[in-house]
Design an enzyme around this catalytic site. Sequence first.
Site, mmCIF file in Angstrom:
data_model
loop_
_atom_site.group_PDB
_atom_site.id
_atom_site.type_symbol
_atom_site.label_atom_id
_atom_site.label_comp_id
_atom_site.label_asym_id
_atom_site.label_seq_id
_atom_site.Cartn_x
_atom_site.Cartn_y
_atom_site.Cartn_z
ATOM 1 N N HIS A 1 1.148 40.466 10.064
ATOM 2 C CA HIS A 1 -0.016 39.925 9.356
ATOM 3 C C HIS A 1 -1.065 39.398 10.323
ATOM 4 C CE1 HIS A 1 2.353 36.335 10.243
ATOM 5 N NE2 HIS A 1 1.261 35.595 10.028
ATOM 6 N N ARG B 1 1.270 24.018 14.176
ATOM 7 C CA ARG B 1 0.329 25.138 14.191
ATOM 8 C C ARG B 1 -1.050 24.681 13.744
ATOM 9 N NH1 ARG B 1 -1.250 28.576 10.387
ATOM 10 N NH2 ARG B 1 -1.238 30.810 10.671
ATOM 11 N N ASP C 1 -3.528 36.014 10.140
ATOM 12 C CA ASP C 1 -3.534 34.792 9.340
ATOM 13 C C ASP C 1 -4.721 34.742 8.374
ATOM 14 O OD1 ASP C 1 -1.215 33.807 10.533
ATOM 15 O OD2 ASP C 1 -2.327 32.764 12.113
HETATM 16 C C1 SIN Z 1 2.806 32.358 11.994
HETATM 17 O O1 SIN Z 1 2.756 33.436 11.417
HETATM 18 O O2 SIN Z 1 1.789 31.718 12.234
HETATM 19 C C2 SIN Z 1 4.133 31.808 12.471
HETATM 20 C C3 SIN Z 1 4.584 32.499 13.705
HETATM 21 C C4 SIN Z 1 5.876 31.941 14.228
HETATM 22 O O3 SIN Z 1 6.413 30.980 13.666
HETATM 23 O O4 SIN Z 1 6.371 32.479 15.218
#
Ligand code: SIN
Length: 291
Positions: free
Chosen positions: A97, A271, A99
């Site tokens: 994906h 994140r 984001d």
């Molecule tokens: C994400 O898709 O932002 C998470 C990626 C991850 O946890 O490695």
Amino acid sequence: MKEHPLTGAIGAEITGIDLRQAISDDLAGSLRDALARHQALFFRDQRLSLEQLKVLTRAFGPPMRLPYVQPLEGEPEIIRVLKEADERGGVFGGDWHTDFSFLERPPAGSILSADVIPPHGGDTVWVSQAAAWEALPAPLRQLLTGRDAIHVGKPYGVKWAPPAKERAGASIKMSRGDPRADAEQAHPAVIRHPLTGRIAAFLNPLYVTRLDGLTEAESRPLLDLIQQHAVRPEFSCRFRWSPGAVAVWDNLFTQHYAVNDYQGHRRLMYRTTFAGPAPRELALSGASRDN
Ligand code: SIN
């Protein structure tokens, strides 16, 4: 600051830098420049506090607040990406994906700061959509150039929301069943990087439902074919996390995938995402079909 490319296509480990110290304008400029060239940057042993993570995020762009995923309490710009040792099922980000590509202005980039890392597994994989474009056969480039693709917030909406038992990341609170997430957002299927001039398809299998001018059924085999090419190992890098490591990636010119292979172990990351130009501002027009 030293750059150590991880592969021939994407990703560089950056050494000689302490992201816990103040980030000067010059350093921020060098980081943005490195991100544009490598598309994903990795820093080991940083162990950032949440405040330092926010400072780093601002060095790349204005922090974003995202819909559908509940942020950390009191920290509207930070999402806690957590999978507990006893959690079964999927994982947040466990499909290819880009984001939040269904937003009018998807994040220009995302940052993950690692806290608890399983003893094995839990890597993240990125693919360069610029490298993929450069190797895409000309007829497929022509099909995409000057065309829009339709993105929908599929996992969060009504029409495509996954059944509760298949939902990823019980530790991550997501709001599902929101009819607004089913609204279609048209983005150019091909974009040009504002700094490097490199071109990439702006498509991903999680949110793109069809190409403009074609039905979903007509689009599906084409999108599948292009996606199969987009994630070839030659265009990828894979990062083995360590506690305190940080990754920053260009969200528009890459896809990524969180590998869910650490059952029985805890993994905790923080994140953030930062804003940049809308894909429409980066559109490659149909006049450039031979690029
Ligand atoms: C994400 O898709 O932002 C998470 C990626 C991850 O946890 O490695």
